[in-house]
Design an enzyme around this catalytic site. Structure first.
Site, short mmCIF file in Angstrom:
data_model
loop_
_atom_site.label_atom_id
_atom_site.label_comp_id
_atom_site.label_asym_id
_atom_site.label_seq_id
_atom_site.Cartn_x
_atom_site.Cartn_y
_atom_site.Cartn_z
N ASP A 30 0.86 -1.19 0.00
CA ASP A 30 0.00 0.00 0.00
C ASP A 30 0.90 1.24 0.00
OD1 ASP A 30 -3.19 0.56 1.16
OD2 ASP A 30 -1.76 2.20 1.07
N GLN A 93 -14.93 2.20 1.19
CA GLN A 93 -14.08 1.81 0.06
C GLN A 93 -13.71 3.07 -0.71
OE1 GLN A 93 -15.87 -1.05 -2.63
NE2 GLN A 93 -13.95 -1.39 -3.74
N HIS A 99 -10.02 -5.28 -3.32
CA HIS A 99 -8.70 -5.49 -2.70
C HIS A 99 -8.88 -5.84 -1.24
CE1 HIS A 99 -9.78 -1.23 -2.36
NE2 HIS A 99 -9.16 -1.24 -1.18
N PHE A 100 -7.98 -6.66 -0.77
CA PHE A 100 -7.92 -7.00 0.65
C PHE A 100 -6.63 -6.43 1.21
CE2 PHE A 100 -10.95 -9.88 -1.04
CZ PHE A 100 -11.85 -10.13 -0.01
N HIS A 101 -6.76 -5.79 2.37
CA HIS A 101 -5.58 -5.27 3.06
C HIS A 101 -5.02 -6.36 3.97
CE1 HIS A 101 -6.54 -0.84 2.44
NE2 HIS A 101 -7.72 -1.40 2.18
#
Ligand code: 5GP
Ligand code: ZN
Length: 134
Positions: A30, A93, A99-101
């Site tokens: 990120d 969002q 997307h997954f963090h």
């Protein structure tokens, strides 16, 4: 998808610090991390959110979440991870490519990633019935 920042990362049109990939999934850091090693895991094929996602892709993403979380634990010394996803505007969002963090957690890191709320549900049974449809 045109004008999707994550599709551009997949296509190599904008740079990213890639961590891991296979034919279906890409993991990269990120750009604005909340912890060391904060990683995003995305499907290479555009979809907006969890509601829009193909089940086969979700299986690939889940396997990648485990793989990359294990790498972070092994190589960065994280003692745990939080896996987070926002699907929809009201879920906060901001990038509309699923997307997954992966938020790496470290002993005494001072982060509190679990939401706090005064909300009380006075009838869990009624809520369960509504969701089940019976
Ligand atoms: P969301 O709020 O949609 O769950 O999270 C979007 C995430 O994408 C944010 O944590 C933000 O820092 C990250 N992000 C936005 N633009 C870029 C970018 O161009 N590159 C990378 N690596 N991350 C981005
Ligand atoms: Zn996209």
């Amino acid at each position: 998808m045109e004008n999707c920042i994550f599709c551009k990362i997949v296509a190599g049109e904008i740079p990213a610090h890639k961590i891991w990939e296979n034919d279906h999934v890409l993991a990269f850091l990120d750009v604005n991390p909340i912890a060391k090693g904060h990683t995003l895991v995305i499907p290479k094929k555009h979809c907006m959110d969890i509601f829009d996602a193909d089940d086969e892709y979700l299986k690939e993403i889940t396997a990648a979440l485990k793989k990359v979380s294990s790498l972070i634990k092994q190589d960065l010394g994280a003692t745990g991870v939080n896996l987070m996803n926002a699907s929809g505007i009201d879920a906060q969002q901001t990038v509309f490519h699923l997307h997954f963090h992966i938020i790496p957690r470290f002993t005494n890191d001072g982060l509190d990633t679990w939401p706090k709320s005064d909300f009380k549900d006075t009838s869990l049974e009624e809520t369960a019935k509504k969701i089940r449809g019976s």
